[in-house]
Design an enzyme around this catalytic site. Structure first.
Site, PDB file in Angstrom:
ATOM      1  N   THR A  53      23.310  30.897 -12.666  1.00 61.21           N
ATOM      2  CA  THR A  53      23.124  31.774 -13.824  1.00 61.21           C
ATOM      3  C   THR A  53      22.803  30.900 -15.032  1.00 61.21           C
ATOM      4  OG1 THR A  53      24.744  33.320 -12.907  1.00 61.21           O
ATOM      5  CG2 THR A  53      24.180  33.576 -15.228  1.00 61.21           C
ATOM      6  N   VAL A  77      23.175  25.488 -20.236  1.00 62.11           N
ATOM      7  CA  VAL A  77      24.416  26.017 -19.696  1.00 62.11           C
ATOM      8  C   VAL A  77      24.250  26.862 -18.442  1.00 62.11           C
ATOM      9  CG1 VAL A  77      26.592  27.139 -20.237  1.00 62.11           C
ATOM     10  CG2 VAL A  77      25.282  26.094 -22.046  1.00 62.11           C
ATOM     11  N   PRO A  78      23.981  26.235 -17.305  1.00 62.84           N
ATOM     12  CA  PRO A  78      23.988  27.010 -16.066  1.00 62.84           C
ATOM     13  C   PRO A  78      25.409  27.115 -15.511  1.00 62.84           C
ATOM     14  CG  PRO A  78      23.298  24.782 -15.624  1.00 62.84           C
ATOM     15  CD  PRO A  78      23.516  24.870 -17.104  1.00 62.84           C
ATOM     16  N   LEU A  79      25.675  28.233 -14.868  1.00 66.31           N
ATOM     17  CA  LEU A  79      26.897  28.389 -14.087  1.00 66.31           C
ATOM     18  C   LEU A  79      26.457  28.447 -12.636  1.00 66.31           C
ATOM     19  CD1 LEU A  79      29.938  28.931 -13.713  1.00 66.31           C
ATOM     20  CD2 LEU A  79      29.441  31.370 -14.008  1.00 66.31           C
TER      21      LEU A  79
END
Length: 197
Positions: free
Chosen positions: A139, A68-70
């Site tokens: 992130t 789950v990268p933003l």
């Protein structure tokens, strides 16, 4: 030590041959037992203390982190929607290929700024940046190795250069690692945190 034929000591005390043999046998057995025990302890310590690099099995340089990268992508205004979309696709695919995030884990914020709204040093660390410079801030959960991050930087920049002709000097990448409790995907819940009842 001198004894006569009956095993008598000089002071008149007797010490039979059988007694001497029993004592020596017990002493020898104790020494052998101690040696075996010490050898086993050293072997165990050696196994526990051996660095991974000394192991014959190949050790991966990859230290897996979470998913789950933003992704935030910031650039100076004036590019086409097709260009921005392509840049986002390249970032996404590199995250999947190198950092092993799952497919469809696709959360991007792409923002154009007026030139005065995105100030940056044009020559920091001797790298000349142009107006085409793109800032990538990603992130993600912590845990990736330094080698894996370096591989990600290189692969992303190479792909951007090949596919959208971005100069390698114009790719500024920042990874922000956070613990799993720092994520909420909706409903006001921390989905990655195990609830303790």
């Amino acid at each position: 030590m001198n004894t006569n034929n009956r095993g008598e000591l000089p002071a008149g005390r007797s010490f039979s041959l059988f007694g001497r043999r029993s004592f020596c046998g017990a002493l020898l057995a104790s020494v052998v037992f101690w040696f075996i025990k010490k050898s086993a302890a050293l072997a165990h310590h050696s196994r526990e203390g051996t660095p991974a690099s000394a192991n014959h099995d190949p050790q991966p340089i990859v230290s897996l982190g979470g998913d789950v990268p933003l992704v935030r992508i910031d650039l100076i205004e004036g590019t086409s929607e097709a260009y921005r979309t392509k840049v986002g696709e390249i970032v996404y695919q590199t995250l999947v290929d190198v950092l092993k995030v799952p497919e469809h884990d696709h959360f991007h914020v792409i923002t154009e700024h007026p030139k005065g709204g995105l100030p940056f040093d044009r020559n920091y660390l001797g790298i000349h940046r142009s107006d085409a410079c793109i800032f990538f801030q990603i992130t993600l959960l912590s845990g990736r190795s330094v080698e894996l991050k370096q591989s990600f930087y290189k692969t992303l920049v190479d792909r951007l250069h090949e596919e959208v002709k971005l100069r390698k000097e114009d790719a500024f990448i920042n990874l922000v690692e956070v613990p799993k409790e720092n994520w909420s995907f909706g409903n006001g819940e921390a989905q990655y945190v195990t609830t303790v009842s």
